[in-house]
Design an enzyme around this catalytic site. Sequence first.
Site, PDB file in Angstrom:
ATOM      1  N   HIS A 138       2.184   0.487 -13.130  1.00 15.78           N
ATOM      2  CA  HIS A 138       2.984  -0.712 -13.386  1.00 15.78           C
ATOM      3  C   HIS A 138       4.466  -0.331 -13.368  1.00 15.78           C
ATOM      4  CE1 HIS A 138       4.059  -4.625 -14.908  1.00 15.78           C
ATOM      5  NE2 HIS A 138       4.847  -4.031 -15.795  1.00 15.78           N
ATOM      6  N   GLU A 194       7.155   6.217  -8.612  1.00 13.46           N
ATOM      7  CA  GLU A 194       5.739   5.849  -8.613  1.00 13.46           C
ATOM      8  C   GLU A 194       4.951   6.764  -7.683  1.00 13.46           C
ATOM      9  OE1 GLU A 194       4.731   1.751  -7.922  1.00 13.46           O
ATOM     10  OE2 GLU A 194       6.398   1.017  -9.096  1.00 13.46           O
ATOM     11  N   ASN A 199      -4.139   1.939 -13.601  1.00 13.46           N
ATOM     12  CA  ASN A 199      -3.182   1.078 -12.902  1.00 13.46           C
ATOM     13  C   ASN A 199      -1.812   1.731 -12.956  1.00 13.46           C
ATOM     14  OD1 ASN A 199      -2.143  -1.353 -11.702  1.00 13.46           O
ATOM     15  ND2 ASN A 199      -1.442  -2.024 -13.718  1.00 13.46           N
ATOM     16  N   SER A 225       4.841   3.222 -15.273  1.00  7.94           N
ATOM     17  CA  SER A 225       3.813   3.763 -16.164  1.00  7.94           C
ATOM     18  C   SER A 225       2.465   3.764 -15.464  1.00  7.94           C
ATOM     19  CB  SER A 225       3.657   2.880 -17.413  1.00  7.94           C
ATOM     20  OG  SER A 225       4.892   2.630 -18.035  1.00  7.94           O
ATOM     21  N   ILE A 253      -5.775 -10.630 -11.750  1.00  7.66           N
ATOM     22  CA  ILE A 253      -6.202 -10.204 -13.085  1.00  7.66           C
ATOM     23  C   ILE A 253      -7.723 -10.034 -13.097  1.00  7.66           C
ATOM     24  CG2 ILE A 253      -6.352 -10.943 -15.508  1.00  7.66           C
ATOM     25  CD1 ILE A 253      -3.594 -12.336 -14.957  1.00  7.66           C
ATOM     26  N   MET A 288      -3.009  -7.389  -7.203  1.00  6.62           N
ATOM     27  CA  MET A 288      -2.231  -8.473  -7.813  1.00  6.62           C
ATOM     28  C   MET A 288      -3.062  -9.546  -8.501  1.00  6.62           C
ATOM     29  SD  MET A 288       0.712  -7.352  -7.480  1.00  6.62           S
ATOM     30  CE  MET A 288       1.793  -8.697  -7.944  1.00  6.62           C
ATOM     31  N   ASP A 305      -1.465  -5.724 -17.862  1.00  6.12           N
ATOM     32  CA  ASP A 305      -0.683  -4.482 -17.987  1.00  6.12           C
ATOM     33  C   ASP A 305      -0.799  -3.870 -19.385  1.00  6.12           C
ATOM     34  OD1 ASP A 305       0.155  -4.765 -15.319  1.00  6.12           O
ATOM     35  OD2 ASP A 305       1.692  -6.182 -15.952  1.00  6.12           O
ATOM     36  N   GLY A 312       0.785  -1.234   0.000  1.00  6.61           N
ATOM     37  CA  GLY A 312       0.000   0.000   0.000  1.00  6.61           C
ATOM     38  C   GLY A 312       0.812   1.276   0.000  1.00  6.61           C
ATOM     39  N   SER A 313       2.070   1.221  -0.474  1.00 12.30           N
ATOM     40  CA  SER A 313       2.855   2.467  -0.455  1.00 12.30           C
ATOM     41  C   SER A 313       2.318   3.474  -1.484  1.00 12.30           C
ATOM     42  CB  SER A 313       4.341   2.192  -0.683  1.00 12.30           C
ATOM     43  OG  SER A 313       4.602   1.766  -1.997  1.00 12.30           O
ATOM     44  N   ASN A 314       1.790   2.982  -2.591  1.00  7.50           N
ATOM     45  CA  ASN A 314       1.176   3.926  -3.542  1.00  7.50           C
ATOM     46  C   ASN A 314      -0.106   4.522  -2.963  1.00  7.50           C
ATOM     47  OD1 ASN A 314       2.554   4.205  -6.314  1.00  7.50           O
ATOM     48  ND2 ASN A 314       2.778   2.034  -5.841  1.00  7.50           N
TER      49      ASN A 314
HETATM   50  C1  GRF Z   1       4.061  -1.187  -7.261  1.00  4.66           C
HETATM   51  O1  GRF Z   1       5.389  -1.379  -7.674  1.00  4.66           O
HETATM   52  C2  GRF Z   1       3.149  -1.057  -8.445  1.00  4.66           C
HETATM   53  O2  GRF Z   1       3.756  -0.472  -9.555  1.00  4.66           O
HETATM   54  C3  GRF Z   1       2.820  -2.500  -8.754  1.00  4.66           C
HETATM   55  O3  GRF Z   1       2.717  -3.131  -7.501  1.00  4.66           O
HETATM   56  C4  GRF Z   1       3.522  -2.423  -6.551  1.00  4.66           C
HETATM   57  C5  GRF Z   1       2.626  -2.062  -5.421  1.00  4.66           C
HETATM   58  O4  GRF Z   1       3.326  -1.516  -4.345  1.00  4.66           O
HETATM   59  N1  GRF Z   1       1.623  -2.605  -9.560  1.00  4.66           N
HETATM   60  P1  GRF Z   1       2.524  -0.855  -3.138  1.00  4.66           P
HETATM   61  O5  GRF Z   1       1.566  -1.909  -2.592  1.00  4.66           O
HETATM   62  O6  GRF Z   1       1.786   0.339  -3.644  1.00  4.66           O
HETATM   63  O7  GRF Z   1       3.574  -0.502  -2.136  1.00  4.66           O
END
Ligand code: GRF
Length: 182
Positions: free
Chosen positions: A97, A162, A95, A124, A80, A78, A133, A6-8
């Site tokens: 990626h 990201e 998304n 991206s 599809i 994670m 993707d 969940g860092s994003n």
């Molecule tokens: C990220 O690298 C994203 O690009 C990919 O999965 C990873 C998720 O990381 N799709 P986080 O859970 O957001 O830390």
Amino acid sequence: MISGRGSNLAAIIAAGLPVSSVVSSSARADGLRIARMHGISCAAIERSAFADAAGWEDAMAGFIEAVGSELVALAGFMRILSESFISRCGGRIVNIHPSLLPDLPGRNTHARALAEGRTEHGCSVHWVAPAVDAGPVISQARVAVLPADTPASLARRVRKQEHRLYPQALADILAGRARRPA
Ligand code: GRF
């Protein structure tokens, strides 16, 4: 929609974007703790709780529809998603990626970039189309691959990008500055 760390998600929240709700494909996802810490409603909807993938996707789509979200952002989701889920969400799924798409779709992108001797790598943000993707790219960030890089060091540098790229892309979409797919 998340599955893990969940860092994003944390970066999207920190950027002040209006996250109405979080759904995880795993009850153990650390990202759920981040959502709760910020008082954001969340749910874990696990594939194993359903007889088939259609039932699982139906529950997730129902959750998203109940929330009434304007945009669905996959952030480390994670699993599809089927064509019918994507079309039910009405072409509003994005998304992030960790590669410069269309190069290196799929998993282990950092190790693959190193194994292929690439000198440039990155991430991206793209609209989600029904293939892994795939879909129109909205924005990208590039990083140089350094001679001493390992998959972990490269992943760290890409992830930093990201966390800048994704909130910016989402803000652009919400403000009508990014073209939506036809
Ligand atoms: C990220 O690298 C994203 O690009 C990919 O999965 C990873 C998720 O990381 N799709 P986080 O859970 O957001 O830390």
